[in-house]
Design a protein around this motif. Structure first.
Motif, short mmCIF file in Angstrom:
data_model
loop_
_atom_site.label_atom_id
_atom_site.label_comp_id
_atom_site.label_asym_id
_atom_site.label_seq_id
_atom_site.Cartn_x
_atom_site.Cartn_y
_atom_site.Cartn_z
N ALA A 127 0.81 -1.31 0.09
CA ALA A 127 0.02 0.00 0.10
C ALA A 127 0.90 1.35 0.08
N ALA A 128 2.05 1.00 0.51
CA ALA A 128 2.90 2.22 0.54
C ALA A 128 4.52 1.96 0.74
N VAL A 129 5.34 2.74 0.76
CA VAL A 129 6.63 2.58 0.75
C VAL A 129 7.24 3.58 1.40
N GLY A 322 4.87 8.30 8.38
CA GLY A 322 3.90 7.20 8.70
C GLY A 322 2.56 7.69 8.36
N ARG A 323 2.16 8.92 8.74
CA ARG A 323 0.77 9.75 8.44
C ARG A 323 0.84 9.68 7.00
N LEU A 324 1.72 10.13 6.45
CA LEU A 324 1.72 10.38 4.75
C LEU A 324 1.46 9.16 3.84
N ALA A 325 2.20 8.06 4.48
CA ALA A 325 2.04 6.69 3.80
C ALA A 325 0.60 6.20 4.18
N MET A 326 0.01 6.58 5.40
CA MET A 326 -1.33 6.17 5.43
C MET A 326 -2.47 6.89 4.85
N GLY A 327 -1.96 8.06 4.42
CA GLY A 327 -3.05 9.09 3.86
C GLY A 327 -3.68 9.67 4.86
N LYS A 328 -3.18 9.88 6.03
CA LYS A 328 -3.77 10.40 7.12
C LYS A 328 -3.57 11.99 7.18
N GLU A 329 -2.54 12.49 6.50
CA GLU A 329 -2.08 13.93 6.48
C GLU A 329 -1.90 14.40 5.05
N THR A 330 -2.28 15.43 4.74
CA THR A 330 -2.02 16.34 3.51
C THR A 330 -0.50 16.58 3.28
#
Length: 355
Positions: A127-129, A322-330
């Motif tokens: 899902a992310a790297v 980590g938040r960017l990888a999860m899409g939790k942060e713009t």
């Protein structure tokens, strides 16, 4: 164009059934045949799907975090912080609540191993790297990495860089969180210059790393601004980012310049080695020689004397990645953010004797 099982079979000069057997690992295949199939998979960047892998899916719960050395606190702190954001918290019930499985991939500083892990994560439809730490400054490797990240992004993988600058001509990343290594290096040397030091040795990291170049450039910018030019190469020794390198390089610098009054180390671990070498030569810190590091790792304040260093917000950067990888942060504007470095003045630096 999507690569198919038949494409791999044609490349390896075997049947599609043989390719399936190799990928599934549930049927004996001759070693030479297996090697041909795996080489074809690598050459074509074939991504497993369907019966070829029980892990393959349109969207995976897997996120890869690439580090150079998990035993190095610099990488361990960032990876741990990213994993905290990726793996939870859930709703407290023990049920899955949108968390992902973070897998830390230790490259050992090998560019080839980094590419291998990216290929493996592509096949698992990660899902992310998250790629941490400085990049290798080799045009061929940069091109290969950019191509690999583009394929990951095309497949829906979110790519985040943490602690490294963006790759040239790479639009595949969600965000690049780059530390101000150059500015930190400059401020550290300016501090030593303000104390009166002029004979300053520098223990640099590996030649091919962006982190090494940026920190060294900051140091030399400060030296040049002070009119101290001509001895840059003689008073610089390169080596790995480890304690042994700091020890050996400092002994070499003391041989080259017996009147040296300060040592700047590539990172705090290297600074520990530098400090040990100075003491083994019967010299005192900071009375005879000042020592400075970089990163502000947890042990820095507990060194004796406490280490003057440059603080990088490693935990905060890792958590943000980590938040960017999860899409939790713009993502930041333009996808790039420069993270400030802070000078931490402690007891390991002082004016040179006689001043």
């Amino acid at each position: 164009m999507t690569v198919t099982l038949a494409d791999v079979a044609a490349r390896a000069r075997v049947s599609s059934a043989t390719v399936s057997r190799v990928l599934n690992g549930n049927y004996p295949v001759a070693a030479s045949t297996r090697e041909r199939v795996l080489r074809a998979v690598d050459d074509l960047d074939y991504v497993l799907n369907g019966p070829a892998s029980s892990l393959a899916a349109a969207t995976s719960d897997l996120i890869g975090i690439l580090v150079n050395d998990i035993a190095d606190p610099f990488f361990g702190i960032m990876a741990g912080a990213a994993q905290t954001e990726i793996g939870g918290p859930g709703d407290g019930s023990g049920r899955a609540g949108g968390e992902k499985l973070a897998v830390v991939c230790n490259t050992g500083g090998s560019p080839e191993r980094e590419l291998t892990y990216l290929t493996l994560l592509q096949r698992q439809r990660a899902a992310a790297v998250v790629l941490t730490g400085g990049a290798v400054e080799d045009p061929a490797h940069q091109a290969a990495t950019s191509a690999k990240l583009a394929k990951l992004a095309d497949a829906g993988t979110r790519v985040v860089l943490c602690g490294r600058p963006p790759l040239p001509d790479s639009e595949a990343i969600v965000a690049a969180l780059a530390f101000d290594n150059r500015g930190g290096g400059r401020r550290l040397t300016e501090h030593l210059l303000s104390l009166g030091h002029r004979r300053i040795g520098y223990v640099a990291g590996p030649l091919e790393r962006t982190t090494t170049r940026h920190r060294l450039e900051g140091h030399r910018d400060a030296m040049n601004a002070a009119g101290l030019v001509g001895d840059e190469e003689r008073l610089t020794v390169h080596g790995p980012y480890d304690r042994r390198s700091g020890y050996d390089a400092t002994l070499e610098l003391l041989c080259r310049e017996p009147e040296m009054t300060a040592v700047v180390a590539a990172n705090d671990t290297v600074a520990l080695g530098a400090s040990a070498a100075i003491r083994d030569r019967g010299l005192r810190i900071p009375e005879d020689i000042s020592v400075a590091g970089f990163d502000d790792l947890p042990f820095s304040v507990d060194a004796v004397p406490a280490l003057t260093t440059v603080r990088l917000p490693l935990f905060e950067a890792g958590a943000r990645a980590g938040r960017l990888a999860m899409g939790k942060e713009t993502p930041p504007p333009g996808g790039i953010a420069t993270i400030a470095a802070e000078l931490m003045v402690r007891g390991s630096t002082a004016p040179p004797r006689g001043q």
